[in-house]
Design a protein around this motif. Structure first.
Motif, mmCIF file in Angstrom:
data_model
loop_
_atom_site.group_PDB
_atom_site.id
_atom_site.type_symbol
_atom_site.label_atom_id
_atom_site.label_comp_id
_atom_site.label_asym_id
_atom_site.label_seq_id
_atom_site.Cartn_x
_atom_site.Cartn_y
_atom_site.Cartn_z
ATOM 1 N N GLY A 78 0.754 -1.245 0.000
ATOM 2 C CA GLY A 78 0.000 0.000 0.000
ATOM 3 C C GLY A 78 0.783 1.293 0.000
ATOM 4 N N TYR A 79 2.069 1.212 -0.332
ATOM 5 C CA TYR A 79 2.873 2.434 -0.323
ATOM 6 C C TYR A 79 3.608 2.621 -1.646
ATOM 7 N N THR A 80 3.368 3.746 -2.295
ATOM 8 C CA THR A 80 4.109 4.155 -3.488
ATOM 9 C C THR A 80 5.029 5.294 -3.092
ATOM 10 N N ASP A 81 6.334 5.050 -3.177
ATOM 11 C CA ASP A 81 7.293 6.074 -2.757
ATOM 12 C C ASP A 81 7.425 7.156 -3.818
ATOM 13 N N THR A 82 7.568 8.382 -3.366
ATOM 14 C CA THR A 82 7.752 9.517 -4.265
ATOM 15 C C THR A 82 8.916 10.369 -3.770
ATOM 16 N N ILE A 83 9.462 11.150 -4.676
ATOM 17 C CA ILE A 83 10.475 12.146 -4.337
ATOM 18 C C ILE A 83 9.905 13.511 -4.676
ATOM 19 N N TRP A 84 10.068 14.457 -3.745
ATOM 20 C CA TRP A 84 9.622 15.830 -3.965
ATOM 21 C C TRP A 84 10.809 16.698 -4.366
ATOM 22 N N LEU A 85 10.541 17.694 -5.190
ATOM 23 C CA LEU A 85 11.502 18.779 -5.380
ATOM 24 C C LEU A 85 11.018 19.931 -4.508
ATOM 25 N N THR A 86 11.838 20.288 -3.535
ATOM 26 C CA THR A 86 11.456 21.295 -2.546
ATOM 27 C C THR A 86 12.351 22.516 -2.642
ATOM 28 N N ALA A 87 11.737 23.682 -2.593
ATOM 29 C CA ALA A 87 12.463 24.950 -2.697
ATOM 30 C C ALA A 87 12.435 25.682 -1.363
ATOM 31 N N SER A 88 13.400 26.560 -1.182
ATOM 32 C CA SER A 88 13.297 27.501 -0.064
ATOM 33 C C SER A 88 12.209 28.510 -0.406
ATOM 34 N N ALA A 89 11.565 29.048 0.609
ATOM 35 C CA ALA A 89 10.548 30.066 0.363
ATOM 36 C C ALA A 89 11.158 31.278 -0.321
ATOM 37 N N ALA A 90 12.414 31.545 -0.018
ATOM 38 C CA ALA A 90 13.076 32.720 -0.590
ATOM 39 C C ALA A 90 13.237 32.605 -2.100
ATOM 40 N N ILE A 91 13.688 31.436 -2.589
ATOM 41 C CA ILE A 91 13.900 31.300 -4.035
ATOM 42 C C ILE A 91 12.561 31.237 -4.768
ATOM 43 N N LEU A 92 11.530 30.684 -4.116
ATOM 44 C CA LEU A 92 10.206 30.660 -4.749
ATOM 45 C C LEU A 92 9.685 32.079 -4.925
ATOM 46 N N LYS A 93 9.929 32.920 -3.944
ATOM 47 C CA LYS A 93 9.472 34.298 -4.033
ATOM 48 C C LYS A 93 10.277 35.101 -5.046
ATOM 49 N N SER A 94 11.596 34.881 -5.090
ATOM 50 C CA SER A 94 12.460 35.709 -5.925
ATOM 51 C C SER A 94 12.534 35.258 -7.378
ATOM 52 N N ASP A 95 12.347 33.953 -7.635
ATOM 53 C CA ASP A 95 12.532 33.468 -9.006
ATOM 54 C C ASP A 95 11.587 32.317 -9.342
ATOM 55 N N PRO A 96 10.275 32.544 -9.292
ATOM 56 C CA PRO A 96 9.342 31.467 -9.646
ATOM 57 C C PRO A 96 9.485 31.026 -11.099
ATOM 58 N N ALA A 97 9.815 31.957 -11.993
ATOM 59 C CA ALA A 97 9.981 31.593 -13.406
ATOM 60 C C ALA A 97 11.166 30.647 -13.573
ATOM 61 N N GLY A 98 12.236 30.898 -12.839
ATOM 62 C CA GLY A 98 13.387 30.005 -12.913
ATOM 63 C C GLY A 98 13.048 28.601 -12.431
ATOM 64 N N LEU A 99 12.246 28.516 -11.378
ATOM 65 C CA LEU A 99 11.848 27.208 -10.859
ATOM 66 C C LEU A 99 10.937 26.478 -11.847
ATOM 67 N N GLN A 141 3.042 23.279 -2.756
ATOM 68 C CA GLN A 141 2.664 24.233 -3.796
ATOM 69 C C GLN A 141 1.809 23.540 -4.870
ATOM 70 N N ILE A 142 0.656 23.062 -4.454
ATOM 71 C CA ILE A 142 -0.226 22.376 -5.387
ATOM 72 C C ILE A 142 -0.643 23.335 -6.498
ATOM 73 N N GLY A 143 -0.486 22.882 -7.735
ATOM 74 C CA GLY A 143 -0.820 23.723 -8.883
ATOM 75 C C GLY A 143 0.337 24.519 -9.437
ATOM 76 N N PHE A 144 1.486 24.501 -8.748
ATOM 77 C CA PHE A 144 2.626 25.285 -9.235
ATOM 78 C C PHE A 144 3.152 24.723 -10.551
ATOM 79 N N TYR A 145 3.260 23.399 -10.645
ATOM 80 C CA TYR A 145 3.735 22.789 -11.900
ATOM 81 C C TYR A 145 2.562 22.676 -12.855
ATOM 82 N N LYS A 146 2.722 23.264 -14.023
ATOM 83 C CA LYS A 146 1.625 23.320 -14.995
ATOM 84 C C LYS A 146 1.648 22.174 -16.002
ATOM 85 N N GLY A 147 2.755 21.427 -16.077
ATOM 86 C CA GLY A 147 2.833 20.325 -17.029
ATOM 87 C C GLY A 147 3.158 20.775 -18.429
#
Length: 302
Positions: free
Chosen positions: A193-214, A296-302
């Motif tokens: 019952g477990y599917t392992d996943t890996i997250w890509l996690t950002a600092s709040a600072a880089i998300l605020k300063s460069d969302p386009a780069g992320l 950040q649900i919805g941040f990645y647009k695909g």
């Protein structure tokens, strides 16, 4: 691994951009193939992003570097993220890997089935212990009849070979090492019952300063993931170029994993809720981590 990280930074990120590069911390394992390939084939630069990889022994060390502000992004499994969300202002952006097959239950040579487990080897507070608990529930085993034997991951195969434990649940390469010593893979984490996943996690600072780069980094990783899924030899060559891991090792690992980039789903959240409760119940965290407000649900647009 500090010298390896420094070397990787020097080799992988020297593009002429005006802004400071985005620093990405990753472990030294084929599961991070999309990052290695994106750096090796300059897919980050193709998205207009100056990104450099810093290699660490594993995702835990990469996340520690993120907490210490030594990197701007880090990739690690969900429990590794959850235990650090209370230590720093972090923002998980997307899922960048999933499996359900990479974490495996190995039985000793004399153990016929999971129902016969009496001594269960575990890495305390980790997915190893979490999956052990799921196994007891799935197989209908009474927890009072099973002794949990704590161990570090490298020691588990030897304990199994000596008969000190009947089974263990762990991530590769420890199951493969145990099989080479006479063990047998009986289940994968998905079976309990477990599917392992890996997250890509950002600092709040880089998300605020460069969302386009992320966003550009996620697009590059999505392209690299597609290459890894469809051209494994090409991907394994990139892994070797960055980490020196043999091509054969990576190709074997690729069979048990799916590199991809996607948004978080309701099914993910149910799984993460279970892990968050497990971590709190086992005193790994002081309380159940309220992780949903950080995702950040919805941040990645695909």
């Amino acid at each position: 691994m500090a010298s390896a990280g420094a070397a990787a930074t020097g080799l992988l990120g020297q593009a002429a951009f005006a802004a400071a590069p985005i620093r990405i911390g990753v472990g030294s394992d084929p599961v991070f193939v999309a990052f290695y390939l994106a750096a090796h084939e300059k897919l980050f630069a193709a998205e207009g992003v100056d990104a450099v990889l810093q290699l660490y022994a594993d995702g835990g060390e990469a996340m520690n570097a993120l907490v210490a502000q030594q990197v701007d992004l880090a990739a690690a499994a969900e429990p590794t993220n959850l235990v650090r969300l209370g230590r720093a202002d972090l923002r998980p952006l997307a899922v960048v890997y999933q499996s359900g097959r990479y974490v495996k239950l190995v039985l000793g040579p004399k153990v016929k089935s999971p129902k016969d487990i009496k001594r269960f080897g575990i890495v305390p507070g980790s997915i190893s212990e979490y999956c052990a608990g799921l196994t007891l529930a799935a197989e209908g085993l009474d927890p009072t009849t099973v002794t949990m034997v704590p161990s570090g991951p490298p020691e588990l195969p030897a304990l199994l070979a000596r008969g000190d434990i009947d089974a263990f649940f762990a991530w590769e390469p420890w199951p493969a090492n145990a099989v080479a010593q006479g063990g047998r893979v009986a289940l994968t984490s998905k079976d309990v019952g477990y599917t392992d996943t890996i997250w890509l996690t950002a600092s709040a600072a880089i998300l605020k300063s460069d969302p386009a780069g992320l966003q550009g980094i996620l697009r590059a990783l999505a392209k690299a993931s597609e290459i890894a899924r469809t051209e494994p030899e090409r991907a394994a060559a990139a892994v070797k170029a960055v980490t020196r891991i043999p091509v054969e090792t990576s190709l074997k690992a690729f069979k048990d994993m799916t590199p991809l980039v996607r948004d978080f789903t309701p099914e993910d959240l149910k799984s993460y809720d279970g892990i968050a409760k497990f971590l709190a119940d086992h005193k790994v965290t002081k309380e159940v981590v309220h992780y949903r407000e950080a995702l950040q649900i919805g941040f990645y647009k695909g």
